[in-house]
Write a protein that holds these residues in place. Structure first.
Motif, PDB file in Angstrom:
ATOM      1  N   PRO A 172     -10.363   2.143  -4.419  1.00  0.00           N
ATOM      2  CA  PRO A 172     -10.089   3.086  -3.323  1.00  0.00           C
ATOM      3  C   PRO A 172      -9.004   2.534  -2.404  1.00  0.00           C
ATOM      4  CG  PRO A 172     -12.442   2.912  -3.693  1.00  0.00           C
ATOM      5  CD  PRO A 172     -11.803   1.861  -4.566  1.00  0.00           C
ATOM      6  N   GLY A 173      -8.054   3.370  -2.062  1.00  0.00           N
ATOM      7  CA  GLY A 173      -6.891   2.921  -1.299  1.00  0.00           C
ATOM      8  C   GLY A 173      -5.651   2.902  -2.153  1.00  0.00           C
ATOM      9  N   GLY A 174      -5.855   2.715  -3.470  1.00  0.00           N
ATOM     10  CA  GLY A 174      -4.802   2.898  -4.448  1.00  0.00           C
ATOM     11  C   GLY A 174      -3.486   2.200  -4.164  1.00  0.00           C
ATOM     12  N   LEU A 175      -2.394   2.941  -4.353  1.00  0.00           N
ATOM     13  CA  LEU A 175      -1.054   2.385  -4.207  1.00  0.00           C
ATOM     14  C   LEU A 175      -0.761   1.980  -2.769  1.00  0.00           C
ATOM     15  CD1 LEU A 175       0.973   4.827  -6.486  1.00  0.00           C
ATOM     16  CD2 LEU A 175      -0.100   2.652  -7.095  1.00  0.00           C
ATOM     17  N   ARG A 176      -1.433   2.613  -1.820  1.00  0.00           N
ATOM     18  CA  ARG A 176      -1.246   2.230  -0.424  1.00  0.00           C
ATOM     19  C   ARG A 176      -1.734   0.801  -0.204  1.00  0.00           C
ATOM     20  NH1 ARG A 176      -4.347   6.128   2.696  1.00  0.00           N
ATOM     21  NH2 ARG A 176      -2.641   7.536   2.131  1.00  0.00           N
ATOM     22  N   SER A 177      -2.917   0.490  -0.738  1.00  0.00           N
ATOM     23  CA  SER A 177      -3.435  -0.872  -0.624  1.00  0.00           C
ATOM     24  C   SER A 177      -2.529  -1.860  -1.355  1.00  0.00           C
ATOM     25  CB  SER A 177      -4.852  -0.955  -1.192  1.00  0.00           C
ATOM     26  OG  SER A 177      -5.753  -0.210  -0.408  1.00  0.00           O
ATOM     27  N   MET A 178      -2.067  -1.469  -2.526  1.00  0.00           N
ATOM     28  CA  MET A 178      -1.181  -2.330  -3.307  1.00  0.00           C
ATOM     29  C   MET A 178       0.097  -2.637  -2.532  1.00  0.00           C
ATOM     30  SD  MET A 178       0.343  -1.608  -7.112  1.00  0.00           S
ATOM     31  CE  MET A 178       1.844  -2.425  -7.660  1.00  0.00           C
ATOM     32  N   THR A 179       0.674  -1.622  -1.897  1.00  0.00           N
ATOM     33  CA  THR A 179       1.894  -1.827  -1.109  1.00  0.00           C
ATOM     34  C   THR A 179       1.640  -2.756   0.068  1.00  0.00           C
ATOM     35  OG1 THR A 179       2.771   0.337  -1.733  1.00  0.00           O
ATOM     36  CG2 THR A 179       3.669  -0.656   0.259  1.00  0.00           C
ATOM     37  N   MET A 180       0.514  -2.576   0.745  1.00  0.00           N
ATOM     38  CA  MET A 180       0.187  -3.434   1.880  1.00  0.00           C
ATOM     39  C   MET A 180      -0.021  -4.882   1.437  1.00  0.00           C
ATOM     40  SD  MET A 180      -2.350  -0.822   3.933  1.00  0.00           S
ATOM     41  CE  MET A 180      -2.745  -1.975   5.242  1.00  0.00           C
ATOM     42  N   VAL A 181      -0.649  -5.070   0.279  1.00  0.00           N
ATOM     43  CA  VAL A 181      -0.828  -6.420  -0.260  1.00  0.00           C
ATOM     44  C   VAL A 181       0.527  -7.052  -0.544  1.00  0.00           C
ATOM     45  CG1 VAL A 181      -1.572  -7.699  -2.316  1.00  0.00           C
ATOM     46  CG2 VAL A 181      -3.158  -6.128  -1.172  1.00  0.00           C
ATOM     47  N   LEU A 182       1.419  -6.301  -1.186  1.00  0.00           N
ATOM     48  CA  LEU A 182       2.749  -6.828  -1.500  1.00  0.00           C
ATOM     49  C   LEU A 182       3.533  -7.165  -0.233  1.00  0.00           C
ATOM     50  CD1 LEU A 182       3.645  -4.476  -4.458  1.00  0.00           C
ATOM     51  CD2 LEU A 182       3.744  -6.974  -4.535  1.00  0.00           C
ATOM     52  N   GLU A 183       3.420  -6.296   0.763  1.00  0.00           N
ATOM     53  CA  GLU A 183       4.146  -6.519   2.012  1.00  0.00           C
ATOM     54  C   GLU A 183       3.661  -7.783   2.700  1.00  0.00           C
ATOM     55  OE1 GLU A 183       5.429  -3.944   5.986  1.00  0.00           O
ATOM     56  OE2 GLU A 183       3.769  -3.267   4.721  1.00  0.00           O
ATOM     57  N   LEU A 184       2.347  -7.933   2.825  1.00  0.00           N
ATOM     58  CA  LEU A 184       1.801  -9.097   3.515  1.00  0.00           C
ATOM     59  C   LEU A 184       2.009 -10.368   2.695  1.00  0.00           C
ATOM     60  CD1 LEU A 184       0.334 -10.319   5.874  1.00  0.00           C
ATOM     61  CD2 LEU A 184      -1.840  -9.584   4.864  1.00  0.00           C
ATOM     62  N   ALA A 185       1.847 -10.286   1.378  1.00  0.00           N
ATOM     63  CA  ALA A 185       2.046 -11.459   0.523  1.00  0.00           C
ATOM     64  C   ALA A 185       3.492 -11.946   0.607  1.00  0.00           C
ATOM     65  CB  ALA A 185       1.689 -11.121  -0.922  1.00  0.00           C
ATOM     66  N   THR A 186       4.425 -11.026   0.663  1.00  0.00           N
ATOM     67  CA  THR A 186       5.838 -11.393   0.776  1.00  0.00           C
ATOM     68  C   THR A 186       6.112 -12.103   2.092  1.00  0.00           C
ATOM     69  OG1 THR A 186       6.453  -9.499  -0.607  1.00  0.00           O
ATOM     70  CG2 THR A 186       8.198 -10.518   0.709  1.00  0.00           C
ATOM     71  N   MET A 187       5.469 -11.643   3.157  1.00  0.00           N
ATOM     72  CA  MET A 187       5.646 -12.286   4.461  1.00  0.00           C
ATOM     73  C   MET A 187       5.023 -13.681   4.476  1.00  0.00           C
ATOM     74  SD  MET A 187       4.994  -8.997   6.970  1.00  0.00           S
ATOM     75  CE  MET A 187       5.186  -9.962   8.464  1.00  0.00           C
ATOM     76  N   ILE A 188       3.873 -13.831   3.814  1.00  0.00           N
ATOM     77  CA  ILE A 188       3.230 -15.150   3.738  1.00  0.00           C
ATOM     78  C   ILE A 188       4.153 -16.138   3.025  1.00  0.00           C
ATOM     79  CG2 ILE A 188       1.329 -16.437   2.664  1.00  0.00           C
ATOM     80  CD1 ILE A 188      -0.422 -13.922   3.106  1.00  0.00           C
ATOM     81  N   ALA A 189       4.727 -15.704   1.905  1.00  0.00           N
ATOM     82  CA  ALA A 189       5.614 -16.578   1.142  1.00  0.00           C
ATOM     83  C   ALA A 189       6.908 -16.851   1.905  1.00  0.00           C
ATOM     84  CB  ALA A 189       5.917 -15.945  -0.217  1.00  0.00           C
ATOM     85  N   ALA A 190       7.432 -15.829   2.595  1.00  0.00           N
ATOM     86  CA  ALA A 190       8.689 -16.003   3.336  1.00  0.00           C
ATOM     87  C   ALA A 190       8.526 -17.021   4.450  1.00  0.00           C
ATOM     88  CB  ALA A 190       9.151 -14.662   3.905  1.00  0.00           C
ATOM     89  N   ALA A 191       7.345 -17.050   5.075  1.00  0.00           N
ATOM     90  CA  ALA A 191       7.106 -18.009   6.149  1.00  0.00           C
ATOM     91  C   ALA A 191       7.198 -19.447   5.650  1.00  0.00           C
ATOM     92  CB  ALA A 191       5.741 -17.756   6.782  1.00  0.00           C
TER      93      ALA A 191
END
Length: 318
Positions: free
Chosen positions: A275-294
């Motif tokens: 539940p949450g589908g592609l929206r959850s997937m996008t949020m995971v990718l966005e936050l994961a990218t920020m974690i790695a960028a830091a």
């Protein structure tokens, strides 16, 4: 960040910064005050050194606003660029439905959260002529409020009048236009509102698309269908029901993000199928990218797992 209540801001420094900030934005005191939470009638005199009230309090408020801007600027630096509209398999299906409805038909689609419904609707609207999108809510369930939303979509945000008068204006606007009116979150529409919409279609041939959650189709068909919906039901030429994205959708979205590693792809698919589908997937990718960028390194599956844990109270996806 610092709490100015514990370490008061320098009044002259904050005054000079705000004057420069105002000049950079080219805004008046009232709109600038609204933006930073300080009354324009206070901010202007304070910046001019003419304020008779508590100057330190205003300086502290300006300092908080300045810290907010600094924080947001840092987020913008770290945040990834989210891909524009991605033509997933589900999105292509919805685009096909909307194109069919635009031929003067009525369609209904029940879509779960995170399937990309609203983004696809907006993409279609922005890509063609004479497509008007009205987003429904509990407050627009009735005929008159629904009509006001449709009039806003048609370019008249301040429309007023009786239901009869507004329907006449809507019919006059769309007649002969080969238009499509899309109702997003259509599950909020009342029985009478749906009947009024059907009457526009019958009178003008305007295309109608009803998209929302599982209730949209549930109210129109099956053994639970009320007799009141019979006339609309007979006119619905295409139906689609999909409560979750599919694996193909997740793979297409991952590709748009440049994700190719098998472990990352497997994890993202497991997120997208919840539940949450592609929206959850996008949020995971966005936050994961920020974690790695830091940490100035490429994204790893562990970043995605950490992001999922921060975004959800559920256990880690498999």
């Amino acid at each position: 960040m610092n709490n100015p209540d514990n370490a008061p801001a320098d009044i002259e420094e904050m005054r000079a910064w705000m004057v420069a900030h105002k000049a950079q934005l080219g805004m008046g005191w009232e709109p600038l005050g609204k933006r930073c939470g300080i009354a324009g009638g206070t901010l202007g005199p304070w910046c001019q050194g003419k304020y008779q009230g508590d100057n330190q309090r205003v300086a502290n408020d300006v300092y908080r606003y300045r810290q907010l801007l600094t924080s947001q600027a840092q987020i913008e630096v770290d945040a990834p660029t989210i891909p524009a509209f991605v033509a997933t398999a589900t999105a292509r299906k919805v685009l096909s439905l909307l194109g069919w409805a635009h031929r003067g038909k009525i369609i209904a689609a029940a879509m779960g959260p995170g399937t990309g419904k609203t983004m696809t609707i907006e993409h279609y609207r922005d890509s063609v002529t004479h497509c008007f999108v009205a987003t429904m809510a509990p407050s627009t369930a009735g005929v008159n409020n629904m009509q006001i939303e449709v009039m806003a979509a048609l370019g008249e945000p301040e429309a007023k009048g009786t239901p009869q008068a507004l329907s006449r204006r809507i019919r006059d606007k769309v007649k002969g236009m080969k238009a499509l009116i899309v109702f997003d979150e259509a599950q909020h529409l009342s029985e009478k509102a749906i009947e009024e919409i059907r009457s526009w279609h019958d009178a003008t041939g305007v295309g109608i698309a009803l998209l929302g959650n599982h209730e949209v189709i549930g109210r129109l068909e099956g053994g639970s269908r009320k007799a009141a919906y019979a006339q609309l039901y007979s006119r619905v030429s295409m139906r689609h029901e999909q409560l979750l994205p599919n694996e193909i959708d997740a793979r297409i979205l991952a590709d748009a993000w440049g994700i190719a590693q098998d472990d990352q792809l497997k994890f993202l698919i497991s997120v997208a199928l919840k539940p949450g589908g592609l929206r959850s997937m996008t949020m995971v990718l966005e936050l994961a990218t920020m974690i790695a960028a830091a940490e100035q390194r490429p994204v790893q599956v562990s970043d995605m797992q950490d992001a999922w844990l921060q975004l959800s109270s559920r256990p880690r996806a498999a």
